[in-house]
Each structure stands twice: as structure tokens, then as C-alpha cells.
Enzyme design. Structure first.
Site, PDB file in Angstrom:
ATOM      1  N   CYS A 109       0.740  -1.119   0.115  1.00  0.00           N
ATOM      2  CA  CYS A 109      -0.131  -0.158   0.182  1.00  0.00           C
ATOM      3  C   CYS A 109       0.911   1.296  -0.022  1.00  0.00           C
ATOM      4  O   CYS A 109       1.900   1.202   0.122  1.00  0.00           O
ATOM      5  CB  CYS A 109      -0.892   0.072   1.292  1.00  0.00           C
ATOM      6  SG  CYS A 109      -0.008  -0.043   2.920  1.00  0.00           S
ATOM      7  N   HIS A 139       6.076  -5.636   8.840  1.00  0.00           N
ATOM      8  CA  HIS A 139       6.023  -7.045   8.937  1.00  0.00           C
ATOM      9  C   HIS A 139       6.359  -7.677   7.680  1.00  0.00           C
ATOM     10  O   HIS A 139       5.369  -8.502   7.084  1.00  0.00           O
ATOM     11  CB  HIS A 139       4.772  -7.557   9.450  1.00  0.00           C
ATOM     12  CG  HIS A 139       4.818  -7.275  10.780  1.00  0.00           C
ATOM     13  ND1 HIS A 139       3.693  -6.983  11.498  1.00  0.00           N
ATOM     14  CD2 HIS A 139       5.878  -7.180  11.786  1.00  0.00           C
ATOM     15  CE1 HIS A 139       3.634  -6.946  12.713  1.00  0.00           C
ATOM     16  NE2 HIS A 139       5.033  -6.967  13.082  1.00  0.00           N
ATOM     17  N   HIS A 229       0.498  -6.250  19.657  1.00  0.00           N
ATOM     18  CA  HIS A 229       0.873  -5.944  18.381  1.00  0.00           C
ATOM     19  C   HIS A 229       1.305  -4.478  18.437  1.00  0.00           C
ATOM     20  O   HIS A 229       1.105  -3.583  19.055  1.00  0.00           O
ATOM     21  CB  HIS A 229      -0.317  -6.013  17.342  1.00  0.00           C
ATOM     22  CG  HIS A 229       0.300  -5.613  16.017  1.00  0.00           C
ATOM     23  ND1 HIS A 229       0.361  -4.183  15.288  1.00  0.00           N
ATOM     24  CD2 HIS A 229       0.236  -6.476  14.917  1.00  0.00           C
ATOM     25  CE1 HIS A 229       0.621  -4.361  14.189  1.00  0.00           C
ATOM     26  NE2 HIS A 229       0.626  -5.732  13.761  1.00  0.00           N
ATOM     27  N   GLU A 231       1.384  -1.894  16.864  1.00  0.00           N
ATOM     28  CA  GLU A 231       0.324  -0.815  16.261  1.00  0.00           C
ATOM     29  C   GLU A 231      -0.447  -0.742  17.468  1.00  0.00           C
ATOM     30  O   GLU A 231      -0.642   0.521  17.812  1.00  0.00           O
ATOM     31  CB  GLU A 231      -0.398  -0.959  15.005  1.00  0.00           C
ATOM     32  CG  GLU A 231      -1.193   0.077  14.872  1.00  0.00           C
ATOM     33  CD  GLU A 231      -2.272  -0.172  13.681  1.00  0.00           C
ATOM     34  OE1 GLU A 231      -3.322   0.174  13.801  1.00  0.00           O
ATOM     35  OE2 GLU A 231      -1.996  -0.731  12.781  1.00  0.00           O
ATOM     36  N   CYS A 332      -8.027   0.679   7.679  1.00  0.00           N
ATOM     37  CA  CYS A 332      -7.286   1.334   6.431  1.00  0.00           C
ATOM     38  C   CYS A 332      -7.913   0.980   5.320  1.00  0.00           C
ATOM     39  O   CYS A 332      -8.311  -0.376   5.005  1.00  0.00           O
ATOM     40  CB  CYS A 332      -5.729   0.913   6.621  1.00  0.00           C
ATOM     41  SG  CYS A 332      -4.838   1.010   5.097  1.00  0.00           S
ATOM     42  N   SER A 365       2.554 -10.633   9.979  1.00  0.00           N
ATOM     43  CA  SER A 365       1.470  -9.527   9.620  1.00  0.00           C
ATOM     44  C   SER A 365       0.179  -9.946   9.650  1.00  0.00           C
ATOM     45  O   SER A 365      -0.497 -10.606   9.336  1.00  0.00           O
ATOM     46  CB  SER A 365       1.825  -9.398   8.062  1.00  0.00           C
ATOM     47  OG  SER A 365       0.927  -8.589   7.310  1.00  0.00           O
ATOM     48  N   ASN A 367      -2.340  -7.803   8.652  1.00  0.00           N
ATOM     49  CA  ASN A 367      -3.392  -7.771   7.497  1.00  0.00           C
ATOM     50  C   ASN A 367      -3.298  -8.814   6.713  1.00  0.00           C
ATOM     51  O   ASN A 367      -4.164  -9.399   6.122  1.00  0.00           O
ATOM     52  CB  ASN A 367      -3.091  -6.570   6.898  1.00  0.00           C
ATOM     53  CG  ASN A 367      -1.797  -6.477   6.018  1.00  0.00           C
ATOM     54  OD1 ASN A 367      -2.196  -6.806   4.768  1.00  0.00           O
ATOM     55  ND2 ASN A 367      -0.710  -5.954   6.247  1.00  0.00           N
ATOM     56  N   SER A 428       2.201  -5.357   3.294  1.00  0.00           N
ATOM     57  CA  SER A 428       3.598  -5.165   3.421  1.00  0.00           C
ATOM     58  C   SER A 428       4.545  -6.068   2.649  1.00  0.00           C
ATOM     59  O   SER A 428       5.528  -6.142   3.104  1.00  0.00           O
ATOM     60  CB  SER A 428       3.939  -5.152   5.059  1.00  0.00           C
ATOM     61  OG  SER A 428       3.370  -6.460   5.386  1.00  0.00           O
TER      62      SER A 428
END
Length: 460
Positions: A109, A139, A229, A231, A332, A365, A367, A428
Site C-alpha cells: 500500500c 512485517h 501488536h 500498532e 485502513c 503481519s 493484515n 507489506s
């Protein structure tokens, strides 16, 4: 993946400014929650973050003089001619008895592209400095390995959320990763004589603005995310009162306590790592706001939001919902687009005749892991690999399951037919990683077909 430096940075910088605490503060105002030092003007953590940004040693927009060279390097390392061919042929390609359907949205992204570019620019801009990064940049093993090769030191984790910042000396450069850094880390680094390069994705900053609005409204933040995590650790550091729920099961536990009360000690024992210090569920679940880790499964976040709305409505009445509940979508866009694209692959799986769906991306990761859940829950054979060498010449595949286990099992099952697969990758994941994985599959299928033909000749 062809990155246009000018385009990426124009979008990125505009987005940083659009999501910046300054712009939100001008619209909403701010109420003080704490004082940072005796005699100083009281300020929120969000205002404290604004203070960090004002430092001449805090860099968020990169270094223009090295940008062109960085763009060329990134394209050379991470783009893929095979993926470009897939996109130009309507996301389908056939090669060596293998047919590949590529998801329409996949891979890097712009936030990840921006983060990598800023980190690479920092390396070029400070050639004679010692560089550190507070966590993996993103990640993805290939990207993080590249940074290690560029002598960027990953700050050691000591356990219990602590890190060894003793290695950071005066004059060093510290990179903040795409997930962001905690308020405490930013405050610590702001007080040191170091240069800070902030690659935090603006979507993550958007979540921080949301939890700040919770605090100003007197709400407890419920974070749909994984409490460990990076984030989520950063996000909760900008909260006063919070609780993290990783899935619908935990959300239901919280909703039940909100509505009916329960065993306080058991509740706190279960969520001991996922709540703010001094958390009191009997008081702090009366008024709540929902936010989420940006990479979570959007449908689940929506369902969790509906659950809390319903719970508030039943407890306080429909007219009181706005007083006790606040929600703002912080998933996102790139995460949602990739989830929608793999959903489309799943829905067309029978028509395409898919043997399986391959998901490429770092095992850590979030996502990417959620992309695996979509075909898995629909009963479609699927694999999440983090590197191409997870696919072995002995026709086995090492992959991460939806439960988080790393397992190895037989891969290509029916050698009497052409292979048909779908493929996607996390936000990622560079296109080059997808190409490497597909190349392994092409080679493996070729080897298996040759072995089968050899066996047929011998039997004749």
C-alpha cells in the site's frame, strides 16, 4: 510495483497533513488531561505529540536530495516483471501447466511504500551516523533483512514491553516504524540528542486522533486489536482508559459485563494484559468509544460495533446511545481493498477451478493473516507463506495456519491435472516476493510433471 517518487510523496505528505493532530485540534479544540512538567501548561498526549513534531530533529517528510536514487533502488529491489505481466493480462496468466489468478488489489500500500522510502532516505541522508529502528519497519522479512544489510540496528526487545535503548547514543538516528512508536518512546527520544525519522503510517495516526477524541469525551477506548501488536501498543499509549478485544468472542465477554456485570476479578484476570493500569470494569464500561488496529478484519470490527451499540441501547435506552457510545471507522482503505479482492477470488473459486489460494506475506503481519481467514472460513484450501522457500522441492509447503501454527504438509495433490491457483499478498509484501513464490510453484509443477512422465516411460 512501480513507484513514482513524486506521486507517492505528494499523496503521503498531503495525507500526513490531513490526518495531523494540528488539523483535528483546530476543528475540535482540546481539554487538558494531564500536565507534563510542573509549571507547564496542561496538555493532552496528542498535544504532547504535536510538541515532538516541532523539534528540528524530528523528520516526517523525508530528504529530497536523495529521493530519486532511493526510488530507483526500491523499484530495483521490490518490483516484479511477472506481476506486471499478470496485471496487464487481466490478472490471469498460464505457464508450465499452471494457471494463476491474481487478486485485483494486493501487495504494497502507499503507506508501506512511504515508510520504506523514508527509511531508505534516512540511510542515504545520514551516511556517517549510526542508525536504529525501534521495531521491524513493516512485517516483511525481505524488507527488514534489507535494512539490516544497510546497517540499521533493530533495537533489542527485553520483554514485558521494554527495549534496550542504552545502545542509542548522542548524534545517532532513530527510525520510527510504519506501526508508530509509543508515546513514552517518542517522549524519551525527544529528550535525547538524536535525529528522529518518523515513518508512521498516517492511517495509524488517524486512530490515535480517534482515541484522543474518546479521552476528551470521557469515554473508555475499546480497541479491536491484538494487545501485543506494535500498532496497538502504540495506540493504547495515547489512551488514558482502554481495553483491547482481539475478536468477537472477547467483545461478547465485554458486552456481557457491560450489560450484566459479573465476576470482576475473573474479568480482570482474563484481560490483565489488555487493559490500562487501574482499569475498573464497573465504572469504565459505562461510556465507551470503539477504534481498531488498522489491519483487522473490517467485517468483524463492524459486527463488534453493532454488538456494543445494541448493548448500550438495551442498558440505557435508544435515546441515550450517543451519550454512552462513539464509533469511528479506522480500518485502513488498503486493508479493506485487499480483503474485498480476496473475497472476490473466493466467490469465483468454483468457476475458476481453484486448487488453492496462496497468501504471501510476513507471518507476523496482521493484515496478511486476515487475508488467509477469508478463504479458510469458506472451506477453500489456502496457505499463508512468508517466503518463497516455504515451497520445497520435495512437494511440501511450510505455512502459517489461521490458529497461528507453523506446519509443513504435502502441497500439490493431484499431479494428473493442470494446476490452478489464486494468489494475493498483504499490504507489506513486495511484488518481488509474489514473483519468487510463483516461480517456485512453476518449477515444482514442472519437476513433478517430468517425474510423472519418467515413471510412465519406465512402466512402458
Amino acid at each position: 510495483m512501480k513507484i513514482s517518487g513524486a506521486a507517492v510523496f505528494a499523496i503521503a505528505i498531503a495525507s500526513v497533513e490531513a490526518f495531523s493532530p494540528a488539523s483535528v485540534q483546530q476543528r475540535n479544540g482540546a481539554t487538558a488531561l494531564f500536565s507534563t512538567t510542573e509549571g507547564s501548561k496542561p496538555r493532552t498526549k496528542k498535544e504532547g505529540r504535536l510538541g515532538f513534531f516541532k523539534s528540528e530533529k524530528f523528520h516526517r517528510k523525508g530528504f529530497k536530495e536523495v529521493r530519486d536514487n532511493v526510488e530507483d533502488t526500491i523499484n530495483e529491489q521490490y518490483q516484479s516483471s511477472l506481476v506486471d505481466d499478470l496485471k496487464s493480462s487481466n490478472y490471469v496468466i498460464e505457464k508450465d501447466n499452471v494457471k494463476v489468478y491474481l487478486a485485483k488489489d494486493f501487495g504494497f500500500c502507499w503507506g508501506v511504500e512511504r515508510s520504506i522510502a523514508l527509511a531508505y532516505e534516512a540511510v542515504r541522508h545520514y551516511p556517517d551516523r549510526k542508525l536504529h529502528i525501534t521495531n521491524e519497519l513493516i512485517h516483511n522479512p525481505e524488507v527488514n533483512d534489507r535494512l539490516t544489510e544497510m546497517n540499521v540496528n533493530l533495537i533489542e526487545k527485553l520483554g514485558e514491553g521494554k527495549k534496550n535503548f542504552d545502545v542509542v547514543e548522542d548524534g545517532d538516528v532513530v527510525i520510527l516504524p510504519a506501526f508508530g512508536a509509543s508515546y513514552e518512546e517518542m517522549d524519551f527520544l525527544d529528550k535525547k540528542n538524536v535525529e528522529i525519522v518518523d515513518t508512521t503510517c498516517p492511517w495509524v495516526s488517524k486512530v490515535w486522533n480517534t482515541v484522543d477524541s474518546h479521552q476528551r469525551k470521557g469515554l473508555t477506548s475499546i480497541i479491536h486489536g491484538k494487545y501485543g501488536h506494535e500498532e496497538t501498543v502504540a495506540t493504547t499509549s495515547f489512551c488514558e482508559d482502554y481495553i483491547c478485544v482481539k475478536d468477537m468472542k472477547e467483545a461478547e465477554m465485554v458486552a456481557d459485563y457491560m450489560a450484566n456485570g459479573g465476576d470482576r476479578e475473573e474479568f480482570l484476570k482474563y484481560f490483565k494484559n489488555a487493559v490500562s493500569e487501574g482499569f475498573d470494569p464497573d465504572k469504565m464500561l459505562e461510556k465507551v468509544g470503539l477504534a481498531n488496529q488498522t489491519t483487522m478484519y473490517k467485517k468483524e470490527t463492524k459486527a463488534i460495533g453493532q454488538l456494543f451499540q445494541k448493548t448500550i441501547m438495551q442498558k440505557f435506552g435508544p435515546s441515550k446511545v450517543d451519550e454512552h457510545y462513539y464509533e469511528f471507522d479506522t480500518i485502513c482503505d488498503a486493508t479493506q481493498e485487499r480483503q474485498d479482492a480476496v473475497t472476490e477470488l473466493v466467490e469465483n473459486g468454483n468457476d475458476y477451478g481453484l486448487d488453492f489460494i496462496l497468501v504471501v506475506g510476513g507471518w507476523d503481519s496482521s493484515n496478511t493473516a486476515h487475508l488467509l481467514e477469508i478463504p479458510h472460513h469458506q472451506g477453500i484450501r489456502s496457505f499463508h507463506i512468508n517466503r518463497a522457500d516455504c515451497i520445497s522441492a520435495d512437494n511440501t509447503i511450510t505455512h502459517r495456519t489461521v490458529e497461528g501454527e507453523i506446519v509443513t504438509e504435502p502441497f500439490l495433490l493431484n499431479l494428473d491435472k493442470d494446476l490452478v491457483l489464486g494468489v494475493t499478498s498483504g499490504a507489506s509484501t513486495p511484488d518481488a516476493a509474489v514473483q519468487d513464490a510463483l516461480s517456485q510453484i512453476f518449477l515444482l509443477k514442472k519437476m513433478q510433471d517430468a517425474a510423472k512422465e519418467g515413471s510412465a516411460v519406465k512402466s512402458d
